[in-house]
Structures are given as C-alpha cells and as structure tokens.
Design a protein around this motif. Structure first.
Motif, short mmCIF file in Angstrom:
data_model
loop_
_atom_site.label_atom_id
_atom_site.label_comp_id
_atom_site.label_asym_id
_atom_site.label_seq_id
_atom_site.Cartn_x
_atom_site.Cartn_y
_atom_site.Cartn_z
N ALA A 96 30.29 42.32 38.21
CA ALA A 96 31.12 41.73 36.92
C ALA A 96 31.81 40.41 37.30
N PHE A 97 31.88 40.11 38.54
CA PHE A 97 32.71 38.94 38.82
C PHE A 97 31.71 37.94 38.82
N ASP A 98 30.43 38.06 39.43
CA ASP A 98 29.16 37.43 39.34
C ASP A 98 28.78 36.79 37.71
N PHE A 99 28.94 37.88 37.06
CA PHE A 99 28.92 37.22 35.37
C PHE A 99 30.06 36.87 34.84
N GLY A 100 31.20 36.57 35.42
CA GLY A 100 32.23 35.79 34.90
C GLY A 100 33.46 36.60 34.68
N ALA A 101 33.76 37.78 34.92
CA ALA A 101 34.73 38.72 34.55
C ALA A 101 35.99 38.06 35.25
N SER A 102 37.15 38.10 34.73
CA SER A 102 38.56 37.50 35.29
C SER A 102 39.10 38.60 35.85
N GLY A 103 38.94 39.93 35.99
CA GLY A 103 39.24 40.92 36.40
C GLY A 103 38.73 41.94 36.19
N TYR A 104 38.74 43.29 37.15
CA TYR A 104 38.39 44.37 37.13
C TYR A 104 39.21 45.38 37.43
N ILE A 105 39.66 46.36 36.44
CA ILE A 105 40.60 47.42 36.63
C ILE A 105 40.09 48.75 36.76
N PRO A 106 39.77 49.58 37.78
CA PRO A 106 39.20 50.91 37.74
C PRO A 106 40.28 51.38 36.85
N LYS A 107 39.62 52.80 35.87
CA LYS A 107 40.44 53.60 35.17
C LYS A 107 41.39 54.34 35.97
N GLU A 125 44.51 33.24 36.81
CA GLU A 125 44.00 33.49 37.99
C GLU A 125 42.87 34.75 37.83
N ILE A 126 41.95 34.98 39.02
CA ILE A 126 41.05 36.07 39.17
C ILE A 126 41.74 37.25 39.76
N TRP A 127 41.73 38.31 39.17
CA TRP A 127 42.44 39.59 40.02
C TRP A 127 41.21 40.58 40.29
N GLN A 128 41.07 40.86 41.65
CA GLN A 128 40.32 41.70 41.89
C GLN A 128 40.90 42.92 42.74
N PRO A 129 40.32 44.14 42.51
CA PRO A 129 41.06 45.45 42.89
C PRO A 129 40.86 45.24 44.71
N PRO A 130 41.77 46.06 45.21
CA PRO A 130 41.55 46.47 46.61
C PRO A 130 40.25 46.81 47.07
N GLN A 131 39.59 47.77 46.32
CA GLN A 131 38.42 48.55 46.61
C GLN A 131 37.32 47.41 46.97
N LEU A 132 37.40 46.34 46.22
CA LEU A 132 36.41 45.09 46.31
C LEU A 132 36.62 44.01 47.59
N LYS A 133 37.88 44.12 47.75
CA LYS A 133 38.37 43.01 48.72
C LYS A 133 37.93 43.67 50.27
N GLU A 134 37.92 45.05 50.16
CA GLU A 134 37.63 45.62 51.46
C GLU A 134 36.10 45.81 51.46
#
Length: 233
Positions: A96-107, A125-134
């Motif tokens: 999703a981020f590679d395709f240009g999303a500015s954020g991703y919020i799991p439901k 800013e770009i917001w990434q969930p902790p799951q992705l950062k880890e």
C-alpha cells in the motif's frame, strides 16, 4: 486539527458507521462523505468537493486489489489516502505504501491509533503502524516494481488496466476516445516505465495486480510467453 473534509469509503455499514462516529469525535468540525462502492467514490472525488483525506477500505464493489488506491493516486495525487483494512499482513501494508498510501490503519486498531494516524496524515506526514515498522524488509525488486506502477500517468494507468482485460489497441482507443497511435505510444511508455519488453508481460502484471492485495508482482520472462494479437505495441 482544523475543519476538514473527509471521504469514508467502506462497504460494510456497521464498520463505516462506527468509523464515522469516531471521526465526529476526533474531528467535530469535519465534513464527512460516506461511500460504499468504487463508482460512488469516483463520483464523490470528481464532484468538485475539496477533500482533505480519504479513508479507504480495499474491498468495495467495483474495486479489486489495489485498483481503488491506484486510481486515487493517479487521478488525484495531492489527495492523501489512508487505508483502513482488516488485512494486517506486513507485505500488504508495504505494498500500500509503495503504491502511494499516506497511512495504513488495521481495523483492529483502537481510537488512540486512529487519532495518531489522522493527526500525522493531516499534518502532511506518512503514518505507518507498528506492525510494519517491526516487520522484515520486503524484497527490493518488488517494491521498485510497485513504485514504477504508481508512477504511471492517469492515461497510462487506464491503458495498463485495460491490458489486463485483453483489449486490443483499437478497442482501448475507442473506450478512451483517442487514436490507435496514441494507445501504441502509451503502451510503449508503459513497457519502458515498468522495465518490460512485451505487451503480454504488462497484461500479466496488470492481471496479478487485480487478483488480490498480496498477489506476487513477479512477471514471467518474455521468452516463452505467447505473442498476443497486438503484441507489437
């Protein structure tokens, strides 16, 4: 956060209502637009409203895979899009981020996470969930290919999606009201941007893009692929 205009795109009535209720608490002065299908999303963003943000579920009638996100990024590149999805696989989030999303919020996220994400994205800013950062880094070639797809112009992206349907140049030309020569030029540009040599490769890639969020983006080598009727671009 000041008054904002937010489009909430989700076809699940209960979740959409819950998300709208949460947004009214977090953004009390915001104007909210609800849509439950891809065509309704298109009409809303093209209606002339000055939207500040789209909260987008990937699964809606009329949308497959990341097609709705790619549509928004190609047609409205300045409009931030935050994916709100039940998919929590790091590979899908990264795509999703590679395709240009500015954020991703799991439901599964709570209200504090939603507030953090909204504040960050509305601040540019770009917001990434902790799951992705880890998560482990994704294969570089897959990310680069996704980013090249996202770099297609709006008209090139329309042609690219039509290749997935097996349309010939004359059919594409009729549908988008241009000449066959213009379509050939678009196909040539698509192949160049995506690092491909055959139209058939582009069609296969477009098909995989629409199959599922986590479909592999690897494209078969040109050798051994059947030559399509219009494979001279």
């Amino acid at each position: 956060m000041n008054a904002q205009t937010v489009i909430v795109a989700d076809d699940h009535p209960l979740f959409r209502s819950a998300l709208v209720l949460a947004l009214r608490g977090l953004l009390p002065d915001a104007t909210l637009h609800e849509v439950d299908a891809f065509d309704a999303l298109q009409r809303t963003v093209e209606s002339g409203i000055d939207a500040d943000l789209v909260l987008l579920d990937l699964h809606m009638p009329g949308a497959r895979g990341f097609s709705s996100l790619l549509y928004l990024r190609n047609e409205h590149p300045a409009l931030p899009v935050v994916i709100v999805s039940g998919h929590e696989e790091p590979a899908i989030m990264q795509r999703a981020f590679d395709f240009g999303a500015s954020g991703y919020i799991p439901k599964s996220s709570g209200l504090p996470t939603l507030a953090l994400a909204l504040r960050a994205v509305l601040d540019g800013e770009i917001w990434q969930p902790p799951q992705l950062k880890e998560a482990p880094a994704q294969a570089l070639e897959h990310r680069e290919l996704a980013q090249r797809i996202a770099s297609l112009s709006p008209q090139q992206f329309r042609v690219f999606m039509m290749l997935a349907e097996g349309r010939l140049n004359k059919q594409i030309a009729y549908d988008i009201d241009v000449t066959e020569a213009t379509v050939k030029a678009h196909v040539t540009a698509i192949l160049r941007k995506l690092g491909l040599v055959r139209r058939t490769q582009a069609a296969l890639l477009a098909q995989r893009l629409l199959q599922a969020e986590n479909a592999a983006l690897e494209v078969p080598a040109a050798e051994g692929l059947p030559v399509g009727e219009d494979d001279d671009a």
